[in-house]
Design a protein around this motif. Sequence first.
Motif, PDB file in Angstrom:
ATOM      1  N   LEU A   1      20.961   8.617  -1.161  1.00  0.00           N
ATOM      2  CA  LEU A   1      19.658   7.968  -1.345  1.00  0.00           C
ATOM      3  C   LEU A   1      19.364   6.961  -0.233  1.00  0.00           C
ATOM      4  O   LEU A   1      18.231   6.869   0.248  1.00  0.00           O
ATOM      5  N   GLY A   2      20.392   6.200   0.191  1.00  0.00           N
ATOM      6  CA  GLY A   2      20.184   5.240   1.278  1.00  0.00           C
ATOM      7  C   GLY A   2      19.707   5.960   2.531  1.00  0.00           C
ATOM      8  O   GLY A   2      18.735   5.548   3.184  1.00  0.00           O
ATOM      9  N   HIS A   3      20.351   7.055   2.845  1.00  0.00           N
ATOM     10  CA  HIS A   3      19.969   7.843   4.018  1.00  0.00           C
ATOM     11  C   HIS A   3      18.564   8.423   3.861  1.00  0.00           C
ATOM     12  O   HIS A   3      17.783   8.454   4.820  1.00  0.00           O
ATOM     13  N   ALA A   4      18.225   8.852   2.641  1.00  0.00           N
ATOM     14  CA  ALA A   4      16.873   9.394   2.398  1.00  0.00           C
ATOM     15  C   ALA A   4      15.830   8.301   2.652  1.00  0.00           C
ATOM     16  O   ALA A   4      14.787   8.551   3.277  1.00  0.00           O
TER      17      ALA A   4
ATOM     18  N   LYS B   1       0.820  -1.219   0.000  1.00  0.00           N
ATOM     19  CA  LYS B   1       0.000   0.000   0.000  1.00  0.00           C
ATOM     20  C   LYS B   1       0.856   1.272   0.000  1.00  0.00           C
ATOM     21  O   LYS B   1       0.387   2.340  -0.370  1.00  0.00           O
ATOM     22  N   LYS B   2       2.097   1.159   0.494  1.00  0.00           N
ATOM     23  CA  LYS B   2       2.880   2.385   0.681  1.00  0.00           C
ATOM     24  C   LYS B   2       3.959   2.537  -0.381  1.00  0.00           C
ATOM     25  O   LYS B   2       4.595   1.563  -0.781  1.00  0.00           O
ATOM     26  N   CYS B   3       4.143   3.778  -0.779  1.00  0.00           N
ATOM     27  CA  CYS B   3       5.210   4.075  -1.742  1.00  0.00           C
ATOM     28  C   CYS B   3       6.001   5.276  -1.245  1.00  0.00           C
ATOM     29  O   CYS B   3       5.418   6.289  -0.832  1.00  0.00           O
ATOM     30  N   LEU B   4       7.313   5.148  -1.261  1.00  0.00           N
ATOM     31  CA  LEU B   4       8.196   6.208  -0.774  1.00  0.00           C
ATOM     32  C   LEU B   4       8.798   6.979  -1.957  1.00  0.00           C
ATOM     33  O   LEU B   4       9.298   6.371  -2.908  1.00  0.00           O
ATOM     34  N   PHE B   5       8.748   8.287  -1.841  1.00  0.00           N
ATOM     35  CA  PHE B   5       9.310   9.163  -2.868  1.00  0.00           C
ATOM     36  C   PHE B   5      10.436  10.001  -2.249  1.00  0.00           C
ATOM     37  O   PHE B   5      10.149  10.977  -1.558  1.00  0.00           O
ATOM     38  N   PRO B   6      11.682   9.607  -2.460  1.00  0.00           N
ATOM     39  CA  PRO B   6      12.763  10.465  -1.961  1.00  0.00           C
ATOM     40  C   PRO B   6      12.917  11.653  -2.909  1.00  0.00           C
ATOM     41  O   PRO B   6      13.291  11.481  -4.065  1.00  0.00           O
ATOM     42  N   VAL B   7      12.581  12.827  -2.430  1.00  0.00           N
ATOM     43  CA  VAL B   7      12.600  14.020  -3.299  1.00  0.00           C
ATOM     44  C   VAL B   7      13.392  15.155  -2.657  1.00  0.00           C
ATOM     45  O   VAL B   7      13.084  16.328  -2.852  1.00  0.00           O
ATOM     46  N   ALA B   8      14.413  14.773  -1.883  1.00  0.00           N
ATOM     47  CA  ALA B   8      15.142  15.805  -1.144  1.00  0.00           C
ATOM     48  C   ALA B   8      16.343  16.360  -1.906  1.00  0.00           C
ATOM     49  O   ALA B   8      16.903  17.378  -1.515  1.00  0.00           O
ATOM     50  N   GLY B   9      16.725  15.700  -3.001  1.00  0.00           N
ATOM     51  CA  GLY B   9      17.961  16.101  -3.710  1.00  0.00           C
ATOM     52  C   GLY B   9      17.896  17.529  -4.229  1.00  0.00           C
ATOM     53  O   GLY B   9      16.821  18.101  -4.407  1.00  0.00           O
ATOM     54  N   TYR B  10      19.075  18.103  -4.483  1.00  0.00           N
ATOM     55  CA  TYR B  10      19.148  19.508  -4.897  1.00  0.00           C
ATOM     56  C   TYR B  10      18.891  19.718  -6.387  1.00  0.00           C
ATOM     57  O   TYR B  10      18.627  20.835  -6.819  1.00  0.00           O
ATOM     58  N   GLY B  11      19.030  18.665  -7.182  1.00  0.00           N
ATOM     59  CA  GLY B  11      18.813  18.825  -8.626  1.00  0.00           C
ATOM     60  C   GLY B  11      19.772  19.814  -9.253  1.00  0.00           C
ATOM     61  O   GLY B  11      19.390  20.642 -10.091  1.00  0.00           O
ATOM     62  N   THR B  12      21.037  19.717  -8.885  1.00  0.00           N
ATOM     63  CA  THR B  12      22.015  20.727  -9.335  1.00  0.00           C
ATOM     64  C   THR B  12      22.206  20.729 -10.845  1.00  0.00           C
ATOM     65  O   THR B  12      22.615  21.747 -11.413  1.00  0.00           O
TER      66      THR B  12
ATOM     67  N   THR C   1      11.187  14.851   1.903  1.00  0.00           N
ATOM     68  CA  THR C   1      11.429  16.144   1.253  1.00  0.00           C
ATOM     69  C   THR C   1      12.612  16.848   1.915  1.00  0.00           C
ATOM     70  O   THR C   1      13.239  16.310   2.830  1.00  0.00           O
ATOM     71  N   GLY C   2      12.882  18.022   1.451  1.00  0.00           N
ATOM     72  CA  GLY C   2      13.948  18.824   2.044  1.00  0.00           C
ATOM     73  C   GLY C   2      13.566  20.288   1.944  1.00  0.00           C
ATOM     74  O   GLY C   2      12.454  20.624   1.522  1.00  0.00           O
ATOM     75  N   ARG C   3      14.483  21.142   2.291  1.00  0.00           N
ATOM     76  CA  ARG C   3      14.207  22.575   2.207  1.00  0.00           C
ATOM     77  C   ARG C   3      13.885  22.971   0.764  1.00  0.00           C
ATOM     78  O   ARG C   3      14.454  22.416  -0.172  1.00  0.00           O
ATOM     79  N   GLY C   4      12.957  23.901   0.615  1.00  0.00           N
ATOM     80  CA  GLY C   4      12.644  24.401  -0.734  1.00  0.00           C
ATOM     81  C   GLY C   4      11.731  23.491  -1.535  1.00  0.00           C
ATOM     82  O   GLY C   4      11.620  23.641  -2.743  1.00  0.00           O
TER      83      GLY C   4
ATOM     84  N   ASN D   1      31.241   8.656  -3.035  1.00  0.00           N
ATOM     85  CA  ASN D   1      30.968  10.095  -2.853  1.00  0.00           C
ATOM     86  C   ASN D   1      30.653  10.467  -1.405  1.00  0.00           C
ATOM     87  O   ASN D   1      30.045  11.508  -1.149  1.00  0.00           O
ATOM     88  N   GLY D   2      30.997   9.595  -0.446  1.00  0.00           N
ATOM     89  CA  GLY D   2      30.726   9.895   0.964  1.00  0.00           C
ATOM     90  C   GLY D   2      29.251   9.820   1.326  1.00  0.00           C
ATOM     91  O   GLY D   2      28.839  10.269   2.394  1.00  0.00           O
ATOM     92  N   GLU D   3      28.425   9.245   0.426  1.00  0.00           N
ATOM     93  CA  GLU D   3      26.981   9.168   0.683  1.00  0.00           C
ATOM     94  C   GLU D   3      26.596   7.749   1.103  1.00  0.00           C
ATOM     95  O   GLU D   3      27.253   6.777   0.700  1.00  0.00           O
ATOM     96  N   VAL D   4      25.517   7.632   1.882  1.00  0.00           N
ATOM     97  CA  VAL D   4      25.007   6.303   2.239  1.00  0.00           C
ATOM     98  C   VAL D   4      24.246   5.789   1.024  1.00  0.00           C
ATOM     99  O   VAL D   4      23.214   6.344   0.635  1.00  0.00           O
ATOM    100  N   GLN D   5      24.801   4.763   0.400  1.00  0.00           N
ATOM    101  CA  GLN D   5      24.277   4.291  -0.883  1.00  0.00           C
ATOM    102  C   GLN D   5      23.280   3.157  -0.668  1.00  0.00           C
ATOM    103  O   GLN D   5      23.584   2.181   0.019  1.00  0.00           O
ATOM    104  N   ILE D   6      22.119   3.257  -1.308  1.00  0.00           N
ATOM    105  CA  ILE D   6      21.137   2.162  -1.215  1.00  0.00           C
ATOM    106  C   ILE D   6      21.723   0.890  -1.841  1.00  0.00           C
ATOM    107  O   ILE D   6      21.454  -0.228  -1.387  1.00  0.00           O
ATOM    108  N   THR D   7      22.555   1.059  -2.867  1.00  0.00           N
ATOM    109  CA  THR D   7      23.155  -0.123  -3.523  1.00  0.00           C
ATOM    110  C   THR D   7      23.963  -0.952  -2.521  1.00  0.00           C
ATOM    111  O   THR D   7      23.915  -2.186  -2.551  1.00  0.00           O
TER     112      THR D   7
END
Length: 280
Positions: free
Chosen positions: A108-111, A3-14, A55-58, A224-230
């Motif tokens: 993404l893993g952290h998100a 029933k649940k779906c997660l949308f990680p949408v916090a990235g900056y989209g640089t 989500t994130g700021r903005g 890249n120092g990020e927590v990777q879902i992979t």
Amino acid sequence: MIKKCLFPVAGYGTRFLPATKSMPKEMMPIVNKPLVQYGVEEAFNAGMTDMAFVTGRGKRAIPDHFDISYELEAQIAGTDKENHLIGIRNLIDNCTFTYTRQMQMKGLGHAILTGETLIGDRPFGVVLADDLCIAKGQSVLSQLVSLHEEFRCTVVAIEEVPPDETHKYGVISGQEVRPGVYRVDTMIEKPAPAEAPSNLAIIGRYILTPDIFDIIRKTPPGRNGEVQITDALMEQARAGNVIACKFSGKRFDCGSVDGFVEATNYCYENLYLTDDSALD
Ligand code: UTP
């Protein structure tokens, strides 16, 4: 039933600056509909009704989009323009929308771990809205749901990419259990072509089992120092618990300018011009 779906949408989209300086990249429209709405529709069509956003700021435009806009709706009531809101109204009437914030962009893993509070302890979908998936018939997320029902484990969507593009993706290899369906045994995040185990790249659609949260908690920052879902998924794969599916359908990387333009042209020509209600 998932029933649940997660949308990680916090990235900056640089990659879309300056457009994304104050506007979420997920609100950028493909023709007349924001990317995130395509994603939510895909989840809804896969049987999910609880939409959870990290989500994130903005990013306030996203909750506003999935809410009633009384003034606007009163203004266009009784005119043809109302038709443009049929699709979004259907989602608002039939789904719930919850939000939490990722305070720091730690990957993404952290998100996904940040979304645990909204998801709980049942299997759930994950949609990265900047990957736009268009399928004739069963949607890509729905194809993953069917495989989850069969294999009862985590399922990821994969596609073949040119060998010189493996560094943009998580790349898998595994045993092909039937055409297009693999039991994953290796996963590497953003490998150089020489270290890639194949050219099968993970794209932004997943069904995850909830043990992933404990695994992410123990996963150190990776590429890249990020927590990777992979990296977390590799832990599940070691136990034989990840299935990868070469989905049927098209996928556009709308996080890149080239993919975004390609998606726009495709949707304009194949959906918008042929059926003017298709993008409502
Ligand atoms: P991307 O790396 O493609 O998105 O992350 P980005 O960081 O927004 O884009 P660029 O590279 O700066 O242009 C893939 C997905 O994961 C989410 C993003 O929002 C995107 O949907 N994400 C990524 C998070 O929610 N939090 C993070 O810390 C990282």
